[in-house]
Scaffold this active site. Structure first.
Site, short mmCIF file in Angstrom:
data_model
loop_
_atom_site.label_atom_id
_atom_site.label_comp_id
_atom_site.label_asym_id
_atom_site.label_seq_id
_atom_site.Cartn_x
_atom_site.Cartn_y
_atom_site.Cartn_z
N HIS A 301 -71.20 -35.21 121.73
CA HIS A 301 -70.86 -34.41 122.91
C HIS A 301 -71.35 -35.09 124.20
O HIS A 301 -70.65 -35.09 125.21
CB HIS A 301 -71.48 -33.02 122.79
CG HIS A 301 -70.75 -32.12 121.85
ND1 HIS A 301 -70.77 -32.29 120.49
CD2 HIS A 301 -69.96 -31.02 122.07
CE1 HIS A 301 -70.05 -31.35 119.90
NE2 HIS A 301 -69.54 -30.56 120.84
N HIS A 344 -79.25 -30.64 119.25
CA HIS A 344 -79.60 -32.06 119.10
C HIS A 344 -81.03 -32.26 119.56
O HIS A 344 -81.57 -31.50 120.39
CB HIS A 344 -78.69 -32.94 119.96
CG HIS A 344 -77.39 -33.29 119.31
ND1 HIS A 344 -77.27 -34.28 118.36
CD2 HIS A 344 -76.14 -32.78 119.47
CE1 HIS A 344 -76.01 -34.37 117.97
NE2 HIS A 344 -75.30 -33.47 118.63
N ASP A 348 -81.51 -37.93 120.66
CA ASP A 348 -80.07 -38.05 120.42
C ASP A 348 -79.30 -38.12 121.73
O ASP A 348 -78.40 -38.95 121.90
CB ASP A 348 -79.57 -36.84 119.61
CG ASP A 348 -80.29 -36.69 118.29
OD1 ASP A 348 -80.92 -37.65 117.85
OD2 ASP A 348 -80.22 -35.59 117.71
#
Length: 415
Positions: A301, A344, A348
């Site tokens: 994302h 996350h 990350d």
């Protein structure tokens, strides 16, 4: 009162051009330019230095040539509307010129003379279709950029294939995710300090969709949309290919106890392919009902948010401050929502943002300077880049046009 104030330059007669030459200090050239070659106002505006150097004029005094062209250039800059009309008239002539010119007293290839005083004193009507390269100080013509639609189609196939591979790897890492009871969430500065917001991750995807709509509009209106889309596919596919490697190498524990990771079901190959198709068709978004675990390092994302933001800010004019601010706000808030949703780890998101920005800047630095032509290493380590960019000369100018044909009635109204 000066000659130019009394008459419009494009309407000057031969006699008026002669008066202008005398006023500028070139009375010796009145017989050659006016009496012999009948130079009027319109032909004066289209005059180039090459015309003075070559037959039939063939002027031999360098100082006079330079001073006369400076005076002509001043006239051309004061009459941009007339000069603009001469662009198409002279474009074919410029294409037909030889591949060599005399530069600083010696004959060189035309490209080697770009950026010198010779090229800078060419007629200003070239500015409408030629632009100065900000890195190499050379000119490129945006009208000569070949869209190469077949390469764009290949890039679209490439990114779709990579997305399919990524979806399949997400199925594999989901089966390998560590047991939540045996391996609790790892310590994380942000996740331990900020309480989870249940709706935050959905808002991150809304930010991504908004950036996607903005970029689609930019691509539609951009004159070189094919090159932009090809670069978007190339970069996005490459980053997600790297993501496949990182999330497969090491399986991190689930970052939050709220994540309901389904029990491990070791499906057969066909079952895994079906699950991968579901993830691929849903673009890996929770808004489409896709829920996965194990694909943490690094955040896909964040990659999408950052890539969309950088393409929007790179391929829109620098003066569009509002659009750039909105784009950056959506990017940064999207990253915050990813972390606030505890979907996350912070590492990350950090690694995803760093890799995406570095790859974007590295790609465009090579493309803008064409340094890869002199770098064997770049061609070896980034073969897709060399393939997609081999015919793109320098930076892509941000020029826009209406992508659809205008209705016949609208053409009549506009003229």
């Amino acid at each position: 009162m000066s000659v130019q104030a009394e008459w419009g330059v494009s309407g000057w007669s031969v006699e008026q051009v002669g008066r202008w030459l005398e006023a500028e200090g070139f009375p010796d050239y009145v017989p050659l330019l006016c009496d012999q070659h009948r130079l009027d106002g319109l032909s004066l505006l289209s005059l180039r230095e090459a015309d003075l150097r070559t037959p039939p004029l063939q002027m031999t005094v360098l100082g006079d040539i330079k001073r006369l062209m400076l005076a002509v250039n001043r006239l051309q800059c004061k009459n941009p509307s007339i000069v603009q009309e001469l662009v198409l008239t002279h474009s074919d002539e410029r294409e037909a010129e030889g591949s060599t010119v005399q530069c600083n007293g010696r004959h060189e290839h035309k490209d080697e003379c770009e950026g010198t005083a010779y090229s800078r004193l060419q007629t200003p009507f070239q500015k409408s279709s030629e632009h100065w390269h900000p890195y190499t100080n050379r000119k490129w013509r945006d009208t000569q950029l070949d869209p190469e639609y077949w390469k764009t189609a290949l890039s679209a196939v490439y990114v779709m294939f990579v997305c399919g591979v990524t979806a399949f790897f997400m199925v594999i890492v989901h089966e390998r995710v560590p047991d939540m009871h045996t391996y609790p969430p790892l310590p994380d500065i942000f996740l331990d300090s900020v309480p989870r917001i249940p709706w935050a991750f959905a808002m991150a995807e809304v930010c991504g969709l908004t950036l996607g709509i903005m970029l689609i509009l930019v691509l539609l209106l951009h004159r070189h949309r094919s090159i932009l889309f090809r670069r978007l596919c190339s970069l996005t596919g490459t980053v997600f290919l790297l993501r496949c490697v990182t999330m497969l190498i090491t399986s991190l524990s689930v970052p939050g106890v709220h994540l309901q990771c389904s029990e491990k079901v070791y499906l057969d190959s066909w079952g895994k392919i079906q699950r991968a198709l579901t993830i691929w068709s849903g673009l890996g978004m929770t808004l489409t009902g896709v829920h996965t675990c194990g694909d943490y390092m690094f955040s896909g994302h964040t990659v999408v948010l950052t890539m969309l933001n950088f393409f929007i800010t790179e391929y829109t004019p620098r003066g569009w401050y509002f659009l750039h601010t909105v784009s950056w706000v959506l990017n940064l808030f999207g990253i915050f929502f990813i972390l606030a949703g505890h979907e996350h780890y912070s590492i990350d998101v950090f690694v995803a943002f760093y890799l995406t920005t570095r790859l974007f800047l590295y790609y465009h630095t090579l493309a803008n300077t064409r340094a890869y032509q002199r770098s064997r290493r770049a061609r070896i380590w980034f073969p897709l880049f060399s393939f997609f960019e081999c015919n793109v000369e320098g930076p892509v100018p941000n020029r826009y046009c209406w992508p659809f044909p205008r209705p016949h009635l609208l053409k009549i109204i506009i003229g």
